[in-house]
Design an enzyme around this catalytic site. Sequence first.
Site, PDB file in Angstrom:
ATOM      1  N   ASP A  12       0.864  -1.172   0.000  1.00  0.00           N
ATOM      2  CA  ASP A  12       0.000   0.000   0.000  1.00  0.00           C
ATOM      3  C   ASP A  12       0.908   1.231   0.000  1.00  0.00           C
ATOM      4  O   ASP A  12       2.119   1.139   0.196  1.00  0.00           O
ATOM      5  CB  ASP A  12      -0.985  -0.001   1.174  1.00  0.00           C
TER       6      ASP A  12
HETATM    7  C1  BGC Z   1      -4.919   3.434  -0.078  1.00  0.00           C
HETATM    8  C2  BGC Z   1      -5.108   2.405  -1.156  1.00  0.00           C
HETATM    9  C3  BGC Z   1      -4.973   3.040  -2.512  1.00  0.00           C
HETATM   10  C4  BGC Z   1      -3.624   3.711  -2.605  1.00  0.00           C
HETATM   11  C5  BGC Z   1      -3.358   4.349  -3.953  1.00  0.00           C
HETATM   12  C6  BGC Z   1      -3.668   4.253  -0.285  1.00  0.00           C
HETATM   13  O1  BGC Z   1      -3.639   5.356   0.569  1.00  0.00           O
HETATM   14  O2  BGC Z   1      -4.887   2.799   1.177  1.00  0.00           O
HETATM   15  O3  BGC Z   1      -6.357   1.795  -1.018  1.00  0.00           O
HETATM   16  O4  BGC Z   1      -5.122   2.086  -3.514  1.00  0.00           O
HETATM   17  O5  BGC Z   1      -3.552   4.721  -1.618  1.00  0.00           O
HETATM   18  O6  BGC Z   1      -4.142   5.434  -4.178  1.00  0.00           O
END
Ligand code: BGC
Length: 756
Positions: free
Chosen positions: A290
Amino acid sequence: MKRLLVAGLLAPALVVCSAGAQGLLNPATEKKIDALLGQMTLEEKIGQLNQYSSPFDMTGPAPSQGAQKRAYDQIRSGLVGSMLNVTGAEATRKAQQLAVENSRLKIPLIFGYDVIHGYKTIFPIPLGEAASWDPAAVERSARIAATEAAAAGLHWTFGPMVDVARDARWGRIMEGSGEDPFLGSQMAAARVRGFQGKDLAAVDTIAACAKHYAAYGFAEAGRDYNTVDISESTLRNVVLPPFKAAADAGAATFMNSFNEIGGIPATASVHLQREILKGEWGFKGFVVSDWGSIGEMVPHGFSDDLAHAAQQAIAAGSDMDMESRAYVAHLAGLVKSGKVDVKLINEAVRRVLRVKYALGLFDDPYRYSDAGRERAATMTPEHLAAAREVARKSIVLLKNDGLLPLDKTVRSIAVIGPLADDKDSPLGNWRGQGAANSAVSLLEGVKAAVSPATRVLYAEGAKLVTGPRNFSAPSVYNTTDRSGLPAAVEAARAADVVLLAIGEDAYQSGEGRSQADIGLKGLQDELVRAVVEANKRVVVVLMSGRPLTIGHVADAVPALVESWLLGSQSGHAIADVLFGDYSPSGRLPVSFPRHVGQEPLYYGHKNTGRPGPESSVTWSHYTDVANDPLYPFGFGLSYTTFSYSEPKLSATEIGRDGRLTVSVTVTNTGKRAGTEVAQLYVRDLVGSVTRPVKELKGFERIDLLAGQAREVTFTITAADLAFYTARGRWEAEPGAFRVFVGGNSRDLKEASFSLR
Ligand code: BGC
C-alpha cells in the site's frame, strides 16, 4: 478427518471463475520471462518493482530539475516499472513512450489507478452496491468501470477492496461490502469478474487488485491505520474468505495493508503473503504494497530504517513498492551485501512481468491508450442507465408507515436539507475521474419525476460542511449558522410532503475519515426536529458512507430510506424508488447500531458463556442500551410484504459426501409486485473453535407479483459447513447444525440437521 476444500459456496449464488490464476501461468510466457530476466541488470530488475505516483504532468514539458527530473530520468532508464495516478489516453501514451522508446529493454509500464466504483460514470459506493445483494449487477458495474478506465489507458485498478468491516466508525467501511464474509466473497468475486472479464488482454478489461491484505478493517476502535490484533481463527474464518474468493476468481494482483497484525506489519508478513497467498492458495500474480507501507514499518517500530524495511518487505513477498522508494534506493545494495538473495528479486520481477504479458502490453504497449475509444466509451447513455439501475437496487427502505410510494401528481413537495441539492456528495469518496458536482441531485431527480403541475419547493436548511471538500483536505462539520432554518420550516409547512436529505457528505467517509461519533453532524438533528414540527409527512433520505445512529430520527418520521452515496445518477434512482417506479429491494450489508458504543456490531457474533437470562444482571449485555441493532444485517423493506413457509429439509442428516436441500415457499402477501432477498443462515452448534450464532450461506433475489408464491431451494454440502478448525485445516466437523431461512438475519424460520 478428511480435509474438505473450501468449495463453500451454495447454489444459487455460484461463483464462476474468469481469467483465473491459471491464465497468468502460461509456459510460453514463462519462457519469455526467463529470456528477459536473463538480459536484465539488477537495477533494471529492481526498476520493475518500483512504482511512482505521477510525479509531473505527462502532457507538459519535460521537468528540468529536482525530484521530477530524477523520476523522468528513471522512467527513461527502465528504473520504474509502474505508475499510478496517470490517467487519460494522452497522458498514459506519453508516459509509456518515455519508458518504451528510451529504456534499453523497452519494458512497458503498467498504469494503476483507484477505480473503486466507476471511472467517469460513477456507480454507488461499494457498500451501497453490496446492499443490492445482486452480484450480477455489481459485476456489470465493475465491467463498465473497466471499459471506461481501459479506454483511458489504464491497465490496473486498485480494487476490489474486500476488507470485511464491522465497525461503522471506520471511514473505509464505505469502500467494501460490509460485515459478512459470505456476502463479501460473492461481491469480491463479482467485481474481479467484472474488471477482468474473460480475457485480461482484451482492450476493455483491466487487472484487479484485492485489497487490503489483510485485516485492515479490524483496526482497533475503528480508527484508520490503527493496530490490529486478531486470532488466526478470525483471520481465516472472517477476514480471508473474500480474499480467497478474489484469488479464485482470478484477481491478478493483491495489495497489502498499512496495519500490523499481532505485532507484524502486513507488509512484512511472511505468513500472509508467502505461506497463505502464494503458498496455500497458489497465487501467481504480484503483491503491491500500500502507499508507503514499506516505509511505515519504521514508525511501526518494526524496521530500523528504510533499507531494513526494504529487506523485510521483499523477504515477506511484497513484490512492488508503491511510493516508499525503498526498493529503488536500497535493494541493489542489499543484494550486493548479501542481505537479500537475488532469487527473491527474480521471483518478484517474474510476477510483475507475468501480469504485463497477460495484459498484452508486450504485444502493443499503447493498446489501451486510445483517445477515440476514450471519447466513445465514456459516460455513454448505456453506462448511465446501468448506473441508475444499480443505484436503485442499492437503496434500502428502513421504515415506511404507508407514506411511500409518493404520488407523482402530489400538489406540492418540499425537498429540504444540506444534501438535497448537493450534486457532489452522491459521488462519494474514491470517485475515480468522476467530475466534481456532476451527480444528479435529489432535487433534480424529484423535479424530473413529478407531474408538471406539482410545485417543488427547496430549502437547504443548514450547511453540513464548511471549508474545503476534497480527498486530502480535512472537512469541518461543526457549522453553527442557523440562518437557513426558518426557510426550511416555511417550505415544510407549505408542502404536502417533505423529503429531508441528511446524512454524510462525500468526504465524511473514506480513507482517514474515521469518526468516534456516527450520529448526524452539525445542525441536522435540529433541522429534523424543526421540519417534523412543521409537517409530519416527512420522508428522510439518508445519504451516508456508513451506518449512522439515527434511531431518534426513525422514531420521529413515518418513512426512512438509506440511499448511501449512489453515484452519477443518484437523484433519478432515489426518485424511482420514492415515486414507486421501482419497489425497493436493497438489504443492509451491515448492521445499523442503536448507539456507537455497540460497535463493532455484527450479526455473526459468538454466543458467549452468558447469553442470558436477561432477567439476571450478570449476562453479556449493556445496562443502558440493548444488545441488538436498530436494523439488522440483511434487513430492508419493500412496498409489498412477504411471508415464508416453514423450511423443508430433504434429509435431517448428511454424510461428508452428501448434500441436503432446504426448501421454503416465499409468498408476496401484499398488493404490489416486489423483490425479496431470501437468505439462508447456518449455525454449527459445537466446534473445535466456537462458531458464530449465525452465518450467511446463501441468498437469492426473487421477483414476485402480488399474491404470487415461489419455492426457493438452497443446497447444503459438507463443504459449505467447513471452517478453519482447531486442527489448522479447512474442514467440516460432524455434529448438530441449525439452519435458518428468512428475509433478514433476525426474522427467520429454522430447522435442524446433523453432519455424520
Ligand atoms: C490506499 C489504497 C490506494 C492507494 C493508492 C492508499 O492510501 O490505502 O487503497 O489504492 O492509496 O491510491
